[in-house]
Scaffold this motif. Structure first.
Motif, PDB file in Angstrom:
ATOM      1  N   ASP A 106       7.130   7.283  -1.658  1.00 32.93           N
ATOM      2  CA  ASP A 106       8.165   6.258  -1.858  1.00 32.93           C
ATOM      3  C   ASP A 106       7.604   4.921  -1.354  1.00 32.93           C
ATOM      4  N   TYR A 107       7.019   4.130  -2.283  1.00 31.93           N
ATOM      5  CA  TYR A 107       6.274   2.934  -1.890  1.00 31.93           C
ATOM      6  C   TYR A 107       7.154   1.910  -1.185  1.00 31.93           C
ATOM      7  N   LYS A 108       8.381   1.696  -1.682  1.00 30.59           N
ATOM      8  CA  LYS A 108       9.261   0.707  -1.067  1.00 30.59           C
ATOM      9  C   LYS A 108       9.624   1.124   0.359  1.00 30.59           C
ATOM     10  N   LEU A 109       9.843   2.394   0.538  1.00 29.89           N
ATOM     11  CA  LEU A 109      10.178   2.904   1.861  1.00 29.89           C
ATOM     12  C   LEU A 109       8.996   2.734   2.821  1.00 29.89           C
ATOM     13  N   VAL A 110       7.783   2.929   2.294  1.00 29.99           N
ATOM     14  CA  VAL A 110       6.572   2.740   3.109  1.00 29.99           C
ATOM     15  C   VAL A 110       6.516   1.312   3.648  1.00 29.99           C
ATOM     16  N   LEU A 111       6.755   0.335   2.758  1.00 30.65           N
ATOM     17  CA  LEU A 111       6.683  -1.064   3.175  1.00 30.65           C
ATOM     18  C   LEU A 111       7.771  -1.407   4.187  1.00 30.65           C
ATOM     19  N   ASP A 112       8.969  -0.924   3.918  1.00 24.74           N
ATOM     20  CA  ASP A 112      10.081  -1.211   4.845  1.00 24.74           C
ATOM     21  C   ASP A 112       9.815  -0.614   6.225  1.00 24.74           C
ATOM     22  N   PHE A 113       9.338   0.630   6.245  1.00 20.30           N
ATOM     23  CA  PHE A 113       9.081   1.291   7.523  1.00 20.30           C
ATOM     24  C   PHE A 113       7.913   0.615   8.261  1.00 20.30           C
ATOM     25  N   PHE A 114       6.894   0.213   7.512  1.00 22.21           N
ATOM     26  CA  PHE A 114       5.748  -0.465   8.128  1.00 22.21           C
ATOM     27  C   PHE A 114       6.192  -1.788   8.761  1.00 22.21           C
ATOM     28  N   ASP A 115       7.075  -2.518   8.050  1.00 27.43           N
ATOM     29  CA  ASP A 115       7.612  -3.763   8.613  1.00 27.43           C
ATOM     30  C   ASP A 115       8.370  -3.485   9.914  1.00 27.43           C
ATOM     31  N   TRP A 116       9.184  -2.436   9.891  1.00 29.09           N
ATOM     32  CA  TRP A 116       9.965  -2.069  11.085  1.00 29.09           C
ATOM     33  C   TRP A 116       9.033  -1.723  12.250  1.00 29.09           C
ATOM     34  N   ALA A 117       7.996  -0.962  11.961  1.00 28.29           N
ATOM     35  CA  ALA A 117       7.062  -0.522  13.001  1.00 28.29           C
ATOM     36  C   ALA A 117       6.289  -1.707  13.587  1.00 28.29           C
ATOM     37  N   CYS A 118       5.912  -2.662  12.729  1.00 26.45           N
ATOM     38  CA  CYS A 118       5.125  -3.822  13.176  1.00 26.45           C
ATOM     39  C   CYS A 118       5.925  -4.714  14.117  1.00 26.45           C
ATOM     40  N   LEU A 119       7.252  -4.724  13.936  1.00 25.95           N
ATOM     41  CA  LEU A 119       8.092  -5.534  14.816  1.00 25.95           C
ATOM     42  C   LEU A 119       8.176  -4.917  16.217  1.00 25.95           C
ATOM     43  N   ARG A 120       7.914  -3.607  16.331  1.00 26.43           N
ATOM     44  CA  ARG A 120       7.993  -2.926  17.627  1.00 26.43           C
ATOM     45  C   ARG A 120       6.663  -2.996  18.378  1.00 26.43           C
ATOM     46  N   ARG A 121       5.592  -2.764  17.701  1.00 19.98           N
ATOM     47  CA  ARG A 121       4.258  -2.838  18.318  1.00 19.98           C
ATOM     48  C   ARG A 121       3.223  -3.002  17.211  1.00 19.98           C
ATOM     49  N   ASP A 122       2.071  -3.586  17.564  1.00 19.42           N
ATOM     50  CA  ASP A 122       1.006  -3.786  16.580  1.00 19.42           C
ATOM     51  C   ASP A 122       0.530  -2.449  16.040  1.00 19.42           C
ATOM     52  N   PRO A 123       0.393  -2.347  14.718  1.00 17.02           N
ATOM     53  CA  PRO A 123      -0.094  -1.083  14.153  1.00 17.02           C
ATOM     54  C   PRO A 123      -1.578  -0.904  14.462  1.00 17.02           C
ATOM     55  N   THR A 124      -2.015   0.326  14.485  1.00 17.69           N
ATOM     56  CA  THR A 124      -3.446   0.582  14.662  1.00 17.69           C
ATOM     57  C   THR A 124      -4.172   0.155  13.388  1.00 17.69           C
ATOM     58  N   LEU A 125      -5.476  -0.054  13.509  1.00 18.71           N
ATOM     59  CA  LEU A 125      -6.286  -0.443  12.352  1.00 18.71           C
ATOM     60  C   LEU A 125      -6.242   0.647  11.282  1.00 18.71           C
ATOM     61  N   GLU A 126      -6.216   1.904  11.758  1.00 13.52           N
ATOM     62  CA  GLU A 126      -6.149   3.031  10.825  1.00 13.52           C
ATOM     63  C   GLU A 126      -4.851   2.994  10.022  1.00 13.52           C
ATOM     64  N   ALA A 127      -3.725   2.710  10.696  1.00 16.50           N
ATOM     65  CA  ALA A 127      -2.428   2.658  10.014  1.00 16.50           C
ATOM     66  C   ALA A 127      -2.392   1.523   8.995  1.00 16.50           C
ATOM     67  N   ARG A 128      -2.938   0.367   9.390  1.00 14.90           N
ATOM     68  CA  ARG A 128      -2.960  -0.764   8.455  1.00 14.90           C
ATOM     69  C   ARG A 128      -3.775  -0.418   7.208  1.00 14.90           C
ATOM     70  N   CYS A 129      -4.916   0.221   7.398  1.00 22.01           N
ATOM     71  CA  CYS A 129      -5.762   0.589   6.255  1.00 22.01           C
ATOM     72  C   CYS A 129      -5.056   1.597   5.345  1.00 22.01           C
ATOM     73  N   ILE A 130      -4.296   2.504   5.962  1.00 20.09           N
ATOM     74  CA  ILE A 130      -3.552   3.487   5.159  1.00 20.09           C
ATOM     75  C   ILE A 130      -2.526   2.790   4.271  1.00 20.09           C
ATOM     76  N   VAL A 131      -1.791   1.832   4.825  1.00 23.94           N
ATOM     77  CA  VAL A 131      -0.785   1.111   4.032  1.00 23.94           C
ATOM     78  C   VAL A 131      -1.468   0.279   2.940  1.00 23.94           C
ATOM     79  N   VAL A 132      -2.645  -0.283   3.247  1.00 25.34           N
ATOM     80  CA  VAL A 132      -3.415  -1.027   2.238  1.00 25.34           C
ATOM     81  C   VAL A 132      -3.760  -0.102   1.080  1.00 25.34           C
ATOM     82  N   HIS A 133      -4.189   1.116   1.383  1.00 28.17           N
ATOM     83  CA  HIS A 133      -4.516   2.091   0.328  1.00 28.17           C
ATOM     84  C   HIS A 133      -3.289   2.434  -0.506  1.00 28.17           C
ATOM     85  N   ILE A 134      -2.164   2.641   0.163  1.00 21.93           N
ATOM     86  CA  ILE A 134      -0.932   2.988  -0.565  1.00 21.93           C
ATOM     87  C   ILE A 134      -0.532   1.841  -1.495  1.00 21.93           C
TER      88      ILE A 134
END
Length: 747
Positions: A106-134
């Motif tokens: 669910d691509y839209k859900l991925v983006l929304d959740f990633f935005d929510w997570a980034c507001l709480r703490r910086d994502p790891t480099l691995e997590a950012r790369c995963i979202v880039v791939h998606i």
């Protein structure tokens, strides 16, 4: 985080990169090729992409991840910040990746959740790369670009270490989180965009080991950015050649960038060779390919190669653009071929290529420098009719042209028009006007402009003060000129040889040749040393007084000093010989000049032709004119006026009429004395229609005939019963010939 970052559009004079980030893959060329298909030799063993093996969650973490995943999947348009409130305190960076495993479909859900997570703490480099791939797999390359770009925008980033980590993480997560090769293309583009060209090159080479090649459009962006700096041009060419050899399929834009690079390096032969090689490599040259090469050939003055390339373009069905025509017109203007330049202007308009401000300004400046201000004004007027707005440079060029030809009323009018249109005159504009008023002897206006210039906060330079000193000297006010220059020196401005030359010229013009020689002697002692112009000015003064022996003495002194005479020096001598009736010496001088490779100009020939005409030797005049044309010397307005008056005097009216039409076609105008000669010649041969046409043309131009010509047309109109015109002409003859003074524009 702004995940909808607008992707930049890259461009250079030769290459325009249009990103496909918003368009997915439909209709586009696949960005990557297997290296085994492009390498013609060597090993084709490729490294496999690594298998992804993330850290496994504990039972407690698994329960939390399951709870978050289920909650966000079941939400009904409620914001995540509300429904995930219970999980915030327990949420850690690793949880982000584990949740993404559950919701990646669910691509839209991925983006929304990633935005929510980034507001709480910086994502790891691995997590950012995963979202880039998606994002890449979902064909949202714009968001992928933004996610990568945001990472590199962080302050205090160790570029080298960060590049290695980011590239490794992107490769590590590639196989299991997307396997869409476009992601590397986006990463490469971001590196180029932010100027990390060394890292971009490292990424290119790293991907080769995995069997992937960056798209040609992204490579074009890379070599374009490399070639934009003087240090990077050679690197861009080496990159192009290296990967051309292993089979990278460069496109027309790629070749255009490298052709432009070769041209910037001055390697025009290599650029031309590359143009010829394009078709052999399956790329068709376009108008940019040819225009780039044409522009460089124009810059080095190789007109024949330019014409060949234009013809080749047309044969291939390519239509030259304004850039092509601009280059050719500029070359023709630089070489004094203004008539040919204007023909090119007309050709481009016929072909539907609209000339811009640059084309018109180039032609206007060229005509002004040639002294043909009438043609320049015609183009300036045409420019405004076609709603091509003149700019500051256009105004300055034509103002300077009017000033050089003594048309100060027109120059002043244009100056005020320029100011009213919001253009601020600079020191060059003011100096041109000051020089014009000084040449016209209107020193009050010149000094008024000087004061206005200072009040505007502009600093008069040595050229400005040289013009003022020259104007004062021509009026015989040499002492005031010296005082002015003394004040200039007190201000800290260093006088140059041109300043002293103006005083020498002023002294000579007022008959103080002896004082001019004394000043030259002072220059020899204190500096600046006299130059060719200084000596030529003194030679001219002696030639005009008929003292040819003294002129020869100054010439010998000049040669003894190691100064080489110019064509102007020889023209001065030529004029002296002709004015003194020493025509044979003038002929010998011309022959000697041609033998020594000193190219005469129109003025050289004009002096001789004028004397032939005075002696009524039109055969010799015609031969001289033919010799002039054969030598490639372009006749000027004075040439035509001399020939026309000579042929009229010899009653060769057919030839005189032909020359009149020819000069009009080139934008030159008859002087008042030439009109009078033509009118009298046609009237004597009973060619009344031609005589009347010329008389009306003369009146329209504001030129004044003499009493004899007015009498002819007063009588003619009276006999025809045209009383209104008869009385009008009577008024003109009283005003112009009896009250005023008859004027002639001869130079």
């Amino acid at each position: 985080m702004k995940r909808r970052t607008i992707f930049s559009v890259y461009c250079c004079p030769i290459f325009s990169h249009r990103s496909r980030l918003n368009h997915g893959l439909n209709g586009s060329v696949f960005f990557f090729r297997s290296l085994s298909r492009i390498l013609s030799s060597g090993s084709t063993d490729m490294r496999p992409f690594p298998d992804y093996s993330p850290k496994r969650p504990t039972i407690k973490d698994s329960e939390l991840v399951h709870g978050i995943s289920t909650t966000i999947k079941l939400r009904y348009s409620e914001p995540l910040r509300r429904i995930l409130k219970p999980y915030e305190s327990k949420f850690r960076s690793n949880h982000l990746i584990w949740v993404l495993v559950n919701i990646k479909s669910d691509y839209k859900l991925v983006l929304d959740f990633f935005d929510w997570a980034c507001l709480r703490r910086d994502p790891t480099l691995e997590a950012r790369c995963i979202v880039v791939h998606i994002a890449s797999t979902s064909k949202d390359l714009k968001t992928a670009h933004g996610l990568i770009h945001d990472f590199w925008a962080k302050p205090k980033l160790d570029v080298s270490l960060s590049f290695t980590h980011f590239a490794d993480r992107l490769i590590y997560t590639y196989k299991d989180w997307g396997s869409d090769p476009h992601v590397f293309d986006v990463f490469f583009q971001v590196l180029v965009e932010i100027g990390m060209l060394n890292e971009a090159r490292k990424l290119f080479d790293k991907l080769l080991s995995y069997g992937l090649v960056i798209s040609v459009d992204s490579c074009n962006l890379f070599i374009s950015r490399l070639s934009s700096t003087s240090d990077g041009i050679e690197m861009a060419i080496k990159f192009f050649n290296k990967y051309l050899e292993v089979g990278v399929h460069w496109n027309t834009s790629s070749y255009n960038i490298i052709i432009h690079s070769f041209c910037r390096l001055g390697k025009i032969k290599q650029a031309h060779h590359l143009l010829l090689q394009m078709e052999l490599k399956g790329c068709l040259p376009d108008v940019v390919s040819y225009s780039t090469l044409i522009s460089r050939y124009c810059y080095v003055g190789e007109l024949q190669n330019v014409l060949k390339l234009v013809e080749e373009m047309k044969n291939k069905g390519l239509k030259p653009n304004s850039y092509t025509y601009n280059s050719i017109i500029l070359l023709l203007c630089k070489t004094g071929k203004l008539s040919e330049a204007e023909l090119i202007l007309r050709e481009m308009m016929v072909l539907g290529v609209l000339p811009d401000n640059v084309v018109y300004t180039t032609l206007i400046d060229g005509f002004c420098k040639l002294g043909n201000v009438r043609a320049a004004w015609r183009l300036f007027d045409e420019m405004r009719v076609r709603k091509v707005n003149p700019d500051f440079i256009t105004y300055t060029a034509i103002i300077h042209g009017f000033c050089q030809t003594g048309k100060m009323m027109e120059a002043d009018k244009l100056f005020h028009e320029m100011v009213s249109r919001g253009f601020e005159p600079d020191a060059v504009t003011y100096t041109a006007l000051i020089d014009g008023y000084c040449k016209a002897g209107e020193m009050k206006e010149a000094f008024s402009l000087h004061n206005q210039m200072v009040s505007m906060g502009l600093s008069p330079n040595v050229v400005t003060y040289t013009a003022l000193a020259d104007g004062l000297c021509k009026r015989g006010e040499v002492d005031i000129a010296n005082e002015l220059l003394h004040e200039v020196c007190m201000k800290g401005l260093q006088l140059n040889v041109y300043t002293y030359n103006s005083i020498v010229n002023g002294l000579c013009k007022t008959g103080n040749i002896g004082q001019a020689e004394k000043l030259m002697e002072q220059m020899e002692v204190a500096g600046p040393h006299p130059d060719t112009i200084t000596y030529t000015t003194l030679i001219d003064a002696y030639c005009k007084t008929g003292e040819m022996s003294k002129a020869h003495k100054i010439l010998r002194e000049m040669l003894d000093k190691g100064l080489l005479p110019t064509v102007v020096t020889f023209n001065v001598l030529m004029n002296g010989f002709c004015m003194s009736g020493m025509l044979e010496d003038g002929e010998r001088l011309l022959k000697w000049m041609l033998e020594k490779g000193i190219v005469p100009n129109a003025t050289t020939y004009n002096s001789l032709m004028k004397q032939y005409c005075i002696r009524n030797n039109m055969r010799a005049t015609t031969e001289m004119f033919k010799g002039m044309s054969a030598s490639g010397v372009i006749p000027d307005s004075n040439t035509y006026n001399i020939l026309i008056k000579g042929h009229c005097k010899a009653r060769n009216m057919k030839e005189a009429w032909f020359l009149h039409k020819e000069m009009a076609g080139k934008g030159f105008m008859l002087t008042a004395s030439s009109y009078i000669a033509l009118i009298k010649g046609f009237f004597k041969r009973k060619k009344l229609a031609e005589a009347r046409e010329l008389f009306e043309e003369m009146r329209r131009r504001g030129l004044i005939a003499n009493t004899e010509i007015y009498n002819i047309f007063v009588d003619m109109n009276y006999e025809e019963g045209n009383m209104d015109i008869t009385l009008e002409l009577c008024d003109e003859v009283i005003e112009n010939c009896l009250v005023g003074k008859s004027k002639d524009e001869d130079t």
